[in-house]
Design a protein around this motif. Sequence first.
Motif, PDB file in Angstrom:
ATOM      1  N   THR A   1      32.668  31.253  45.595  1.00 38.76           N
ATOM      2  CA  THR A   1      32.905  32.576  45.975  1.00 38.76           C
ATOM      3  C   THR A   1      34.738  32.515  45.996  1.00 38.76           C
ATOM      4  O   THR A   1      35.349  33.384  45.283  1.00 38.76           O
TER       5      THR A   1
ATOM      6  N   LYS B   1      45.021  39.193  39.014  1.00 40.22           N
ATOM      7  CA  LYS B   1      43.538  39.514  38.959  1.00 40.22           C
ATOM      8  C   LYS B   1      43.062  39.708  37.433  1.00 40.22           C
ATOM      9  O   LYS B   1      41.857  39.617  37.121  1.00 40.22           O
TER      10      LYS B   1
ATOM     11  N   TYR C   1      40.659  37.269  36.253  1.00 41.99           N
ATOM     12  CA  TYR C   1      39.283  37.475  36.661  1.00 41.99           C
ATOM     13  C   TYR C   1      38.551  38.335  35.877  1.00 41.99           C
ATOM     14  O   TYR C   1      37.320  38.871  36.066  1.00 41.99           O
TER      15      TYR C   1
ATOM     16  N   ARG D   1      36.348  47.214  50.450  1.00 46.42           N
ATOM     17  CA  ARG D   1      37.876  47.054  50.545  1.00 46.42           C
ATOM     18  C   ARG D   1      38.440  48.367  49.977  1.00 46.42           C
ATOM     19  O   ARG D   1      39.227  49.113  50.429  1.00 46.42           O
TER      20      ARG D   1
ATOM     21  N   LYS E   1      40.207  51.615  51.754  1.00 49.78           N
ATOM     22  CA  LYS E   1      41.465  52.123  51.081  1.00 49.78           C
ATOM     23  C   LYS E   1      41.674  53.638  50.688  1.00 49.78           C
ATOM     24  O   LYS E   1      42.383  54.510  51.102  1.00 49.78           O
TER      25      LYS E   1
HETATM   26  C1  LIG Z   1      19.412  32.177  22.153  1.00 47.30           C
HETATM   27  C2  LIG Z   1      19.962  31.487  21.348  1.00 47.30           C
HETATM   28  C3  LIG Z   1      21.519  31.605  21.545  1.00 47.30           C
HETATM   29  C4  LIG Z   1      22.113  33.014  21.749  1.00 47.30           C
HETATM   30  C5  LIG Z   1      22.356  33.490  22.975  1.00 47.30           C
HETATM   31  C6  LIG Z   1      21.493  34.845  23.083  1.00 47.30           C
HETATM   32  C7  LIG Z   1      21.775  35.425  24.366  1.00 47.30           C
HETATM   33  C8  LIG Z   1      23.300  35.743  24.781  1.00 47.30           C
HETATM   34  C9  LIG Z   1      23.607  36.849  25.794  1.00 47.30           C
HETATM   35  C10 LIG Z   1      22.468  37.444  26.612  1.00 47.30           C
HETATM   36  C11 LIG Z   1      21.846  36.457  27.470  1.00 47.30           C
HETATM   37  C12 LIG Z   1      21.029  37.183  28.513  1.00 47.30           C
HETATM   38  C13 LIG Z   1      21.800  37.419  29.917  1.00 47.30           C
HETATM   39  C14 LIG Z   1      23.135  38.196  30.017  1.00 47.30           C
HETATM   40  C15 LIG Z   1      23.606  38.538  31.658  1.00 47.30           C
HETATM   41  C16 LIG Z   1      24.552  37.933  32.034  1.00 47.30           C
HETATM   42  C17 LIG Z   1      24.510  36.375  32.485  1.00 47.30           C
HETATM   43  C18 LIG Z   1      25.668  35.560  32.374  1.00 47.30           C
HETATM   44  C19 LIG Z   1      25.378  34.259  33.012  1.00 47.30           C
HETATM   45  C20 LIG Z   1      26.174  34.172  33.977  1.00 47.30           C
HETATM   46  C21 LIG Z   1      26.214  32.623  34.550  1.00 47.30           C
HETATM   47  C22 LIG Z   1      27.031  32.619  35.925  1.00 47.30           C
HETATM   48  C23 LIG Z   1      28.325  32.508  35.721  1.00 47.30           C
HETATM   49  C24 LIG Z   1      29.051  32.561  37.238  1.00 47.30           C
HETATM   50  O1  LIG Z   1      28.580  32.437  37.975  1.00 47.30           O
HETATM   51  S1  LIG Z   1      31.112  32.486  36.746  1.00 47.30           S
HETATM   52  C25 LIG Z   1      31.546  32.300  38.346  1.00 47.30           C
HETATM   53  C26 LIG Z   1      31.383  33.551  39.042  1.00 47.30           C
HETATM   54  N1  LIG Z   1      32.332  33.839  40.234  1.00 47.30           N
HETATM   55  C27 LIG Z   1      32.448  34.738  40.832  1.00 47.30           C
HETATM   56  O2  LIG Z   1      32.277  35.839  40.665  1.00 47.30           O
HETATM   57  C28 LIG Z   1      33.429  34.366  42.240  1.00 47.30           C
HETATM   58  C29 LIG Z   1      33.281  35.647  43.169  1.00 47.30           C
HETATM   59  N2  LIG Z   1      34.779  35.760  43.904  1.00 47.30           N
HETATM   60  C30 LIG Z   1      35.873  36.703  43.076  1.00 47.30           C
HETATM   61  O3  LIG Z   1      35.801  37.406  42.420  1.00 47.30           O
HETATM   62  C31 LIG Z   1      36.918  36.503  44.181  1.00 47.30           C
HETATM   63  O4  LIG Z   1      37.093  35.376  45.066  1.00 47.30           O
HETATM   64  C32 LIG Z   1      36.999  37.897  45.299  1.00 47.30           C
HETATM   65  C33 LIG Z   1      37.240  38.999  44.437  1.00 47.30           C
HETATM   66  C34 LIG Z   1      35.882  37.756  46.105  1.00 47.30           C
HETATM   67  C35 LIG Z   1      38.474  37.445  46.142  1.00 47.30           C
HETATM   68  O5  LIG Z   1      39.413  37.295  45.179  1.00 47.30           O
HETATM   69  P1  LIG Z   1      40.595  37.123  45.881  1.00 47.30           P
HETATM   70  O6  LIG Z   1      41.772  36.651  44.889  1.00 47.30           O
HETATM   71  O7  LIG Z   1      40.746  36.184  47.137  1.00 47.30           O
HETATM   72  O8  LIG Z   1      41.261  38.293  46.232  1.00 47.30           O
HETATM   73  P2  LIG Z   1      41.419  39.054  47.646  1.00 47.30           P
HETATM   74  O9  LIG Z   1      42.709  38.266  48.230  1.00 47.30           O
HETATM   75  O10 LIG Z   1      40.134  39.394  48.389  1.00 47.30           O
HETATM   76  O11 LIG Z   1      42.217  40.270  46.838  1.00 47.30           O
HETATM   77  C36 LIG Z   1      41.235  41.264  46.494  1.00 47.30           C
HETATM   78  C37 LIG Z   1      42.095  42.237  45.646  1.00 47.30           C
HETATM   79  O12 LIG Z   1      42.120  41.891  44.428  1.00 47.30           O
HETATM   80  C38 LIG Z   1      41.384  42.991  43.600  1.00 47.30           C
HETATM   81  N3  LIG Z   1      40.273  42.049  42.619  1.00 47.30           N
HETATM   82  C39 LIG Z   1      39.728  41.007  42.860  1.00 47.30           C
HETATM   83  N4  LIG Z   1      38.950  40.680  42.049  1.00 47.30           N
HETATM   84  C40 LIG Z   1      39.131  41.614  41.079  1.00 47.30           C
HETATM   85  C41 LIG Z   1      38.893  41.783  39.601  1.00 47.30           C
HETATM   86  N5  LIG Z   1      37.780  41.052  39.121  1.00 47.30           N
HETATM   87  N6  LIG Z   1      39.539  42.736  38.897  1.00 47.30           N
HETATM   88  C42 LIG Z   1      40.467  43.520  39.409  1.00 47.30           C
HETATM   89  N7  LIG Z   1      40.939  43.437  40.617  1.00 47.30           N
HETATM   90  C43 LIG Z   1      40.262  42.512  41.604  1.00 47.30           C
HETATM   91  C44 LIG Z   1      40.683  43.463  44.692  1.00 47.30           C
HETATM   92  O13 LIG Z   1      40.345  44.883  44.340  1.00 47.30           O
HETATM   93  C45 LIG Z   1      41.759  43.522  45.836  1.00 47.30           C
HETATM   94  O14 LIG Z   1      42.689  44.480  45.486  1.00 47.30           O
HETATM   95  P3  LIG Z   1      43.588  45.278  46.674  1.00 47.30           P
HETATM   96  O15 LIG Z   1      42.377  45.868  47.631  1.00 47.30           O
HETATM   97  O16 LIG Z   1      44.311  46.216  46.048  1.00 47.30           O
HETATM   98  O17 LIG Z   1      44.579  44.178  47.555  1.00 47.30           O
END
Ligand SMILES: CCCCCCCCCCCCCCCCCCCCC/C=C/C(=O)SCCNC(=O)CCNC(=O)[C@H](O)C(C)(C)COP(=O)(O)OP(=O)(O)OC[C@H]1O[C@@H](n2cnc3c(N)ncnc32)[C@H](O)[C@@H]1OP(=O)(O)O
Length: 627
Positions: A119, A246, A249, A407, A411
């Motif tokens: 996370t 971000k 991300y 969050r 806000k």
């Molecule tokens: C068969 C033959 C071959 C061909 C292929 C055929 C098929 C191919 C395709 C089809 C397949 C079928 C299925 C498809 C479905 C898809 C499946 C894909 C597989 C996925 C496998 C898994 C991959 C993963 O898991 S990758 C890792 C993912 N990890 C996460 O998501 C981590 C989650 N954590 C976070 O995102 C961050 O840590 C967060 C957001 C929790 C905290 O981040 P932070 O930096 O600590 O930020 P914070 O201090 O809390 O401030 C938040 C601040 O930032 C803004 N913010 C946060 N995130 C974003 C963002 N992404 N974009 C924009 N802004 C963001 C947030 O709004 C806050 O803003 P303010 O409030 O203004 O401060």
Amino acid sequence: MDEQKVLSIKGLLDDTPEEYLSHKEKYENSIRKSVLFYKTLHSTEDENMSVDEKTKLNFRNIVTSAIFKDNSPFMLHNSMFIPTIMGQGTDEQREYWMKRAKNMEIIGTYAQTELGHGTFIRGLETQATYDPDTEEFVLHSPVLSSYKWWPGGLAHTANYCIVMARLYIKGKSHGIHPFMVQIRDEETHMPLPGIKLGEIGAKLGFNTVNNGFLGFENHRISRDRMLMKNAQVLKDGTFVAGSNSKLTYGTMVYVRVLIVSNMANMLAKAVTIALRYSAIRRQSQPKPDEPEPQILDYVTQQHKLFIAIASSHAFYMNAMWLWEIYYSVSLQLASGKLDNLPELHALACCLKPLSTIDATAMIEKCRLACGGHGYMLSANLAQTYGLATAAYTYEGENTVLLLQAARSLVKAWVGHVKGRPLKGTMAYLAGDSTVKAWDGSIDGIIQSFKVVAIRKISSVVKILQDYEKSGLSPEDAWNKASVFLTAASEAHGRAVLLSVYKSEMDKRAAVLSPPLRKVLLQLVDLYVTYWALEKVGDMLLYASITDKDVDELQRRYIELLAAIRPNAVGLVDAFDFRDEILNSTLGAYDGRAYERLMEEAMKSPLNAEPVNQTFHKYLKPFMRGKL
Ligand SMILES: CCCCCCCCCCCCCCCCCCCCC/C=C/C(=O)SCCNC(=O)CCNC(=O)[C@H](O)C(C)(C)COP(=O)(O)OP(=O)(O)OC[C@H]1O[C@@H](n2cnc3c(N)ncnc32)[C@H](O)[C@@H]1OP(=O)(O)O
Ligand SMILES: Cc1cc2nc3c(=O)[nH]c(=O)nc-3n(C[C@H](O)[C@H](O)[C@H](O)COP(=O)(O)OP(=O)(O)OC[C@H]3O[C@@H](n4cnc5c(N)ncnc54)[C@H](O)[C@@H]3O)c2cc1C
């Protein structure tokens, strides 16, 4: 893409059920089929596809990838490696890497999660230290918890990966950035020097995705391997920050949107299997002088299944709507306009959790609705559940994403109270939240869900403010209130899901034939009524529903089940899954479930001989008291 073309590929469909293969054989078989399948799929996707075509292709990819009863080791190549190059690479990096990736000259994955962190991205420990003398980055995994852990295809399939690593320059950390790293020799496929690779082991599902681990021992890559669209490191080590940290991300937002359409598909598959089986299965004799009825005529069975049809439609409509927002925000980002990114992030942080929570629960309900035969792996319901439930966790664990959405909602609400205008999908928060009398129309119920969201958001903000007034730090106040913060996000997500489903259907209704329009709007009515009953506590608290109104809602719900019953099989047939893609003894179009169950049973290796060798080796001596 023509599924017939895919399915006609010789050797794609298994004659030996995957269930009887070893862990290793399953992987090897999936690679064999992926290569077969990909040659066909690959020839049909191109850059110029419209949004709708691309999404349909993704939708079809998702549907077709179901052939494996699991997902392909190529999954991350398509769903994250390529999108990251597109979203994070400079023009020249895209030019070079996209050609190689789209031609499958290289196979990639996306390595972000570590043994110690999934996370908390800002806590990732993999280091990328810039060496200005050699203009290289030194990748290093300082401790075991910094090993990359989970990335699909990482173990034995990919030879390149996007590594999300902490950038250090002259001892200073500059946060997490994406690096293109070759991990295996392109000829021998051996791990490169300073790189440790392996598989993380058997899982609940995803057992052919080849999730792996990756550790670095001072492995050097050239400067041009950092994907530098959003931030740059100059030759002399000068760091040039991006407009918004971000933006790195971005791939995760893309996948979260993809997951909503994937849930629509998974749920459609499961309910097709369960409902077709419910149409052929006869059980019990409520009326002594009549034959056993189809179990689909039991209203409890309709209650279990019809909501799954409506939910699949709801997720699909929301997904198409969200894709349009995603693509328009992506175009804005390309021209440096960032102000709609927070809204897209918040929406994805609501719809990905709610679609995965609902789909997972309803797929399990589809399995349970099939009794004992639903428990057979040959039914392909357990595997579908395994694939869906993974999405609760990956791409942002659901609780964490709901808190992210909270969050944004907090806000927005605080800003609204101070007179700042609300916009987009949060504009309704400015609406009147006092309901004089219950309005049981579809639009009236959707409005009530908006009132529930407004009231939950405003009340949790009050809790936060009271805690802070009592002296708690904002972080401690946030943690204390977090259960109700996630509840407020869920309420907002429900209001979005319901209103978008209704409005998207209304848009389409005009071009539908009257009979089709009637049936599809019955599903909208069922979906809205189902959720009003599921959330009756909130309706009582915030929307002035009375016990008489609840009684009326229950009767309406029962009538809707009866109205949908005659079209139920037609509605799942309309998902148009071929038998080979359903891959289920219970869900085949011809309804020959019993014959298929027996056919599959006879494929069990145990049925190759009438007496297993353990009889003579163990049982007989045991039963003769000789052990
Ligand atoms: C068969 C033959 C071959 C061909 C292929 C055929 C098929 C191919 C395709 C089809 C397949 C079928 C299925 C498809 C479905 C898809 C499946 C894909 C597989 C996925 C496998 C898994 C991959 C993963 O898991 S990758 C890792 C993912 N990890 C996460 O998501 C981590 C989650 N954590 C976070 O995102 C961050 O840590 C967060 C957001 C929790 C905290 O981040 P932070 O930096 O600590 O930020 P914070 O201090 O809390 O401030 C938040 C601040 O930032 C803004 N913010 C946060 N995130 C974003 C963002 N992404 N974009 C924009 N802004 C963001 C947030 O709004 C806050 O803003 P303010 O409030 O203004 O401060
Ligand atoms: C099938 C599968 C495939 C995957 N594929 C990939 C991949 O290809 N590439 C990749 O990089 N990763 C992949 N992942 C990893 C995935 O992204 C992480 O598992 C996910 O981000 C969750 O992180 P975690 O496992 O560290 O759980 P944690 O974050 O440790 O969560 C554990 C618990 O802690 C809670 N928690 C954590 N933080 C907070 C907080 N701030 N507030 C409240 N509660 C909190 C969570 O709600 C949860 O209940 C995959 C995971 C799975 C299951």
